[in-house]
Design an enzyme around this catalytic site. Structure first.
Site, PDB file in Angstrom:
ATOM      1  N   HIS A 137      -4.159   1.198  12.070  1.00 57.38           N
ATOM      2  CA  HIS A 137      -3.926  -0.016  12.859  1.00 57.38           C
ATOM      3  C   HIS A 137      -5.276  -0.669  13.131  1.00 57.38           C
ATOM      4  CE1 HIS A 137      -2.808  -2.870  15.789  1.00 57.38           C
ATOM      5  NE2 HIS A 137      -2.963  -2.139  16.854  1.00 57.38           N
ATOM      6  N   TYR A 176       0.492  -4.050  12.271  1.00 63.12           N
ATOM      7  CA  TYR A 176       0.368  -2.631  11.934  1.00 63.12           C
ATOM      8  C   TYR A 176       1.194  -1.726  12.840  1.00 63.12           C
ATOM      9  CZ  TYR A 176      -2.910  -3.821   8.320  1.00 63.12           C
ATOM     10  OH  TYR A 176      -3.444  -4.329   7.170  1.00 63.12           O
ATOM     11  N   ASN A 213     -10.414  -2.857   2.178  1.00 61.34           N
ATOM     12  CA  ASN A 213     -10.054  -2.888   0.759  1.00 61.34           C
ATOM     13  C   ASN A 213     -11.285  -2.641  -0.101  1.00 61.34           C
ATOM     14  OD1 ASN A 213      -7.314  -3.418   1.022  1.00 61.34           O
ATOM     15  ND2 ASN A 213      -7.544  -5.633   0.854  1.00 61.34           N
ATOM     16  N   HIS A 224       0.828  -1.214   0.000  1.00 69.89           N
ATOM     17  CA  HIS A 224       0.000   0.000   0.000  1.00 69.89           C
ATOM     18  C   HIS A 224       0.862   1.264   0.000  1.00 69.89           C
ATOM     19  CE1 HIS A 224      -3.845  -2.158   0.820  1.00 69.89           C
ATOM     20  NE2 HIS A 224      -3.058  -2.994   1.461  1.00 69.89           N
TER      21      HIS A 224
HETATM   22 FE1  HDE Z   1      -2.676  -4.800   5.496  1.00 67.53          FE
HETATM   23  N1  HDE Z   1      -0.867  -3.984   5.978  1.00 67.53           N
HETATM   24  N2  HDE Z   1      -2.030  -6.610   6.123  1.00 67.53           N
HETATM   25  N3  HDE Z   1      -4.399  -5.691   4.846  1.00 67.53           N
HETATM   26  N4  HDE Z   1      -3.309  -3.057   4.807  1.00 67.53           N
HETATM   27  C1  HDE Z   1      -0.509  -2.711   5.800  1.00 67.53           C
HETATM   28  O1  HDE Z   1       0.595  -1.376   7.396  1.00 67.53           O
HETATM   29  C2  HDE Z   1      -0.928  -6.829   6.858  1.00 67.53           C
HETATM   30  C3  HDE Z   1      -4.743  -6.998   4.979  1.00 67.53           C
HETATM   31  C4  HDE Z   1      -4.552  -2.767   4.326  1.00 67.53           C
HETATM   32  O2  HDE Z   1      -3.295   3.463   3.877  1.00 67.53           O
HETATM   33  C5  HDE Z   1       0.807  -2.377   6.427  1.00 67.53           C
HETATM   34  O3  HDE Z   1       1.014   0.798   7.753  1.00 67.53           O
HETATM   35  C6  HDE Z   1      -0.842  -8.206   7.268  1.00 67.53           C
HETATM   36  C7  HDE Z   1      -6.129  -7.196   4.703  1.00 67.53           C
HETATM   37  C8  HDE Z   1      -4.623  -1.377   3.942  1.00 67.53           C
HETATM   38  O4  HDE Z   1      -1.734   3.310   5.396  1.00 67.53           O
HETATM   39  C9  HDE Z   1       1.198  -3.681   7.115  1.00 67.53           C
HETATM   40  C10 HDE Z   1      -1.953  -8.805   6.729  1.00 67.53           C
HETATM   41  C11 HDE Z   1      -6.614  -5.955   4.379  1.00 67.53           C
HETATM   42  C12 HDE Z   1      -3.358  -0.861   4.210  1.00 67.53           C
HETATM   43  C13 HDE Z   1       0.065  -4.599   6.731  1.00 67.53           C
HETATM   44  C14 HDE Z   1      -2.687  -7.802   6.014  1.00 67.53           C
HETATM   45  C15 HDE Z   1      -5.516  -5.026   4.476  1.00 67.53           C
HETATM   46  C16 HDE Z   1      -2.574  -1.928   4.760  1.00 67.53           C
HETATM   47  C17 HDE Z   1       1.815  -1.779   5.483  1.00 67.53           C
HETATM   48  C18 HDE Z   1      -2.354 -10.255   6.824  1.00 67.53           C
HETATM   49  C19 HDE Z   1      -8.038  -5.583   3.960  1.00 67.53           C
HETATM   50  C20 HDE Z   1      -2.867   0.539   3.958  1.00 67.53           C
HETATM   51  C21 HDE Z   1       1.980  -0.347   5.917  1.00 67.53           C
HETATM   52  C22 HDE Z   1      -2.471 -10.744   8.154  1.00 67.53           C
HETATM   53  C23 HDE Z   1      -9.022  -5.832   4.995  1.00 67.53           C
HETATM   54  C24 HDE Z   1      -3.135   1.455   5.095  1.00 67.53           C
HETATM   55  C25 HDE Z   1       1.162  -0.207   7.095  1.00 67.53           C
HETATM   56  C26 HDE Z   1      -2.684   2.855   4.762  1.00 67.53           C
HETATM   57  C27 HDE Z   1      -1.246  -1.780   5.188  1.00 67.53           C
HETATM   58  C28 HDE Z   1       0.021  -5.868   7.155  1.00 67.53           C
HETATM   59  C29 HDE Z   1      -3.872  -8.091   5.309  1.00 67.53           C
HETATM   60  C30 HDE Z   1      -5.675  -3.638   4.186  1.00 67.53           C
HETATM   61  C31 HDE Z   1       2.575  -4.221   6.795  1.00 67.53           C
HETATM   62  C32 HDE Z   1       0.258  -8.819   8.091  1.00 67.53           C
HETATM   63  C33 HDE Z   1      -6.912  -8.509   4.780  1.00 67.53           C
HETATM   64  C34 HDE Z   1      -5.807  -0.646   3.345  1.00 67.53           C
HETATM   65  O5  HDE Z   1       1.223  -3.531   8.497  1.00 67.53           O
END
Ligand code: HDE
Length: 735
Positions: free
Chosen positions: A362, A385, A171, A98
């Protein structure tokens, strides 16, 4: 021109009456509190004198301090050193996923109290306006990658509620690739550019992604969404949003229900076509970012309704898919979405880095009344997060960055750490204490956050529940719910992606996965990628099992809510029309169209061979907005060519003008022409579409509306607007 939509929030379509007066960016108390809080961190007002970081006035910043006119630069030059040092450290690590994002401020307000379900204050008080910050993103590409890549879009909302921040980090698709967070690093490594050469950028069309997909059958459902038109939205303002996981709502009496969160765009959900998305990547990599920014600047505030699917606690095991499995959705046909409130984005950020880049979401930022479930994908996110911000934002104090600060007061026993800005006074940095009079006190059980007391009893295991192992039923449901055109687009997307996979064995394994979803899909893709559909489904490695059991999707074989064809298509609000014109255009054609579009909340831009003023046949002078060289049909939703003999002469000989029209036709967009302008459409060779030939003729065929010189302009404009409201004319052969 350009004419903008009126600066009022768009009216709701199929929603409840708005309890608030019509409103621009006028703010209520909570919103002004957040604005004020951010203002406290604004830099010096305009007119201020340049200073060093220490506030020392600087009279000269164009030459470094040297020993003589042609001599070496001196170390004494503290201004030079400070300026360069700060510059050297301007970049911070981009988000691992992202990275590319665009954001906006706004407000949320619930229509009626939801106290029956939740004690969350912002969902119980219809008079309360809650400030929000929303960041949209692509997942795979780097910060500078193009907006229109085929990808999932992030839709993350920070609600600054009076009881603290609630982050809904969702999402634009309701399901996810994997069921357990432990596979997230594998998924992301596979889809990101390959490690040897860092290619391809912002694309899933490569070997490692499809290798992973072919070996992990739980990806099947999400891959269908990714290959669908949902992955190339027309605008960030025209996307649905989903919380994905099942959450809990908990009311004041402690009663809990399960909930799925939705965002429903009031402009409907619409997509680009793939060829258009590809062209946009070059013509305007900032297409979505610009569109969001411009819409807000012009007062056409994007709006969504918050939708809830509420599932009574007793129905936890009612379906043959599991509510804890993020690769499954709850079809709206089984549990309808209740629209309970409205989100309006009404203010652009003032500084991209300070706000859009430094915002830290978060999933564990929860407020009383909202809880989590045991979804193993969700659980891993609870850790990830905060962990990721420690590196990205440089330490544990990122919650003190202005954009992340709650409007609720913060009082705790944290201290120190990199970039700490709070000056904690007193000595009692522990609990319990008597030296600080016991402060901060513990909240009472009613107002504080309490985890839902869910009974838990089990043995430690790394296995998955059998209820998680049907990976194909919902993938099939999704595919079968698409219109014929959407399905064709999905098939074409699979063909494109797999044609980029160099290893034939990977292509073959993906086909065997597709066959489990729908044998015809596998065959249709196979034809285009030079590989036959294998006879058997390979046994996936351990940990990624699939069941041979197929669920009945709650008794439905088609879910219309999954298709974009069923989105509302009544409004042309914020749609953009290109008016191709040169000197000698028929004044009335342009003026009448422009007025009608503006009245309907749409925009018209004048595209001409060069910038400057052009003069109509009857003397109307108009300023050109774009040229054929700096614009293209992909920037617009429709194209109109007015009459005028001199106008036609200038356009018909211009290959860019002819291509403009032909490309809009190919992308199934609305086209219109009047009088002599019809000849430009004829010159663009629009397959077999009938065009007006007689002076009194008005023809509306396949979204191409043409009128002879003797037809009243308003009759033509009416048809044109109706055609524009359908958005695309799929009856044309290619998309
Ligand atoms: Fe994320 N995801 N994600 N994700 N995600 C991040 O956090 C993560 C997942 C989503 O505009 C990171 O600050 C893991 C699902 C959005 O700043 C990180 C898993 C969904 C955004 C991270 C998922 C999301 C992130 C990267 C599986 C939809 C952007 C930078 C367990 C429901 C937020 C950050 C923004 C961002 C980890 C799965 C949506 C690395 C470990 C499912 C919209 O923390």
């Amino acid at each position: 021109m350009p004419k903008r939509a009126p600066a009022t929030a768009a009216k709701k379509t199929n929603s409840k009456p708005d309890p608030r007066p019509a409103r621009g960016p006028k703010a209520t108390n909570a919103t002004s509190a957040k604005i004020k809080a951010l203002e406290a961190f604004h830099d010096a007002p305009s007119g201020a004198v340049l200073t060093s970081d220490q506030g020392v006035a600087i009279p000269h910043t164009d030459d470094s301090l040297k020993a003589g006119l042609r001599g070496p630069t001196l170390l004494d030059d503290f201004h030079l050193r400070e300026k360069i040092t700060h510059f050297d450290h301007e970049r911070i690590p981009e988000r691992v996923v992202h990275a590319r994002g665009s954001a906006a401020h706004g407000v949320f307000q619930v229509y009626d109290s939801l106290e029956q379900y939740t004690s969350a204050g912002f969902l119980c008080d219809p008079r309360r306006e809650t400030p929000v910050f929303v960041r949209f993103s692509t997942v795979v590409g780097s910060r500078g990658s193009a907006d229109t890549a085929r990808d999932v879009r992030g839709f993350a909302t920070k609600f600054y509620t009076q009881e603290g921040n609630f982050d809904l980090v969702g999402n634009n698709m309701p399901v996810f690739f994997i069921q357990d967070g432990i596979k997230f690093p594998d998924l992301v490594h596979a889809v990101k550019p390959e490690p040897a050469h860092e290619m391809p950028q912002a694309a899933s069309a490569h070997d490692s992604f499809w290798d992973f997909v072919s070996l992990v059958p739980e990806t099947a459902h999400m891959v269908m969404w990714l290959m669908s038109d949902r992955a190339i939205p027309r605008s960030l303002r025209m996307m649905e949003g989903f919380g994905v996981h099942t959450f809990r709502l908990i009311n004041a009496k402690g009663k809990s229900s399960f909930v799925k969160f939705h965002w429903k765009p009031l402009l409907g959900a619409h997509s680009l076509v793939w060829d258009e998305a590809l062209t946009l990547m070059g013509k305007d990599p900032d297409f979505h970012r610009r569109d969001l920014w411009n819409a807000i600047e012009s007062g056409a505030f994007p709006e969504w309704e918050l939708g809830l699917q509420i599932i009574p606690a007793g129905d936890e095991l009612k379906y043959d898919f599991d509510l804890l499995d993020a690769t499954k959705l709850v079809p709206e046909e089984l549990v309808p979405v209740q629209r309970v409130g409205k989100l309006t984005l009404n203010r652009n950020p003032q500084n991209f880095f300070a706000e859009t880049e430094q915002v830290a979401f978060h999933v564990g930022n929860l407020v009383p009344g909202i809880g989590i479930t045991n979804d193993p994908l969700f659980q891993a996110r609870l850790f990830s997060y905060v962990d990721t911000q420690l590196t990205r934002l440089g330490g544990p104090n990122f919650a003190e960055i202005p954009i992340n600060r709650p409007i609720a007061a913060v009082a705790n026993h944290h201290q120190d750490g990199l970039q700490r800005t709070t000056i904690n006074t007193g000595t009692a940095n522990y609990h319990p204490n008597s030296l600080g009079g016991g402060c901060p006190f513990l909240a009472d059980a009613k107002s504080g956050y309490a985890h839902f007391p869910e009974p838990v009893d089990g043995v430690k295991t790394r296995e998955r529940s059998e209820r998680f192992l049907d990976h194909f039923s919902q993938a099939t449901l999704f595919l079968h719910s698409l219109s014929a055109v959407e399905r064709q687009h999905l098939t074409d997307a699979c063909r494109f992606e797999l044609s980029k996979v160099t290893r034939k064995e990977v292509r073959a394994r993906v086909l065997s996965l597709f066959r489990e979803i729908d044998p015809k899909l596998a065959e249709d893709v196979s034809i285009a990628i030079g590989v036959a559909v294998p006879k058997s489904f390979p046994v996936p490695p351990s940990g990624t099992r699939a069941s041979t059991h197929r669920g009945d999707n709650g008794g439905i074989s088609v879910a219309p809510s999954l298709s974009l064809e069923h989105q509302p298509k009544t409004s042309i609000k914020t749609r953009k029309v290109a008016v191709l014109a040169a000197d000698g255009f028929e004044d009335e054609h342009v003026i009448a169209l422009q007025a009608a579009l503006v009245a309907a909340g749409a925009t018209a831009e004048l595209v001409s061979p060069v910038l400057g003023m052009i003069t109509g046949a009857r003397g109307k002078k108009l300023e050109v907005d774009k040229t054929f060289k700096n614009a293209a049909s992909v920037f617009y939703d429709a194209v109109f060519v007015p009459g005028g003999a001199e106008n036609l002469d200038a356009l018909r000989g211009n290959i860019d003008a002819r291509l403009f029209v032909a490309e809009a036709f190919r992308h199934c967009k609305t086209l219109g022409a009047a009088g002599e302008g019809v000849a430009l459409l004829a010159a663009a060779d629009l397959a077999d579409v009938k065009l007006a030939t007689g002076s009194k003729e008005l023809v509306d065929e396949q979204g191409v509306v043409t009128a002879g010189a003797g037809v009243k302009t308003h009759a033509l404009v009416r048809l044109l607007i109706a055609a524009l409201a359908t958005h695309r004319h799929w009856e044309r052969a290619s998309g």
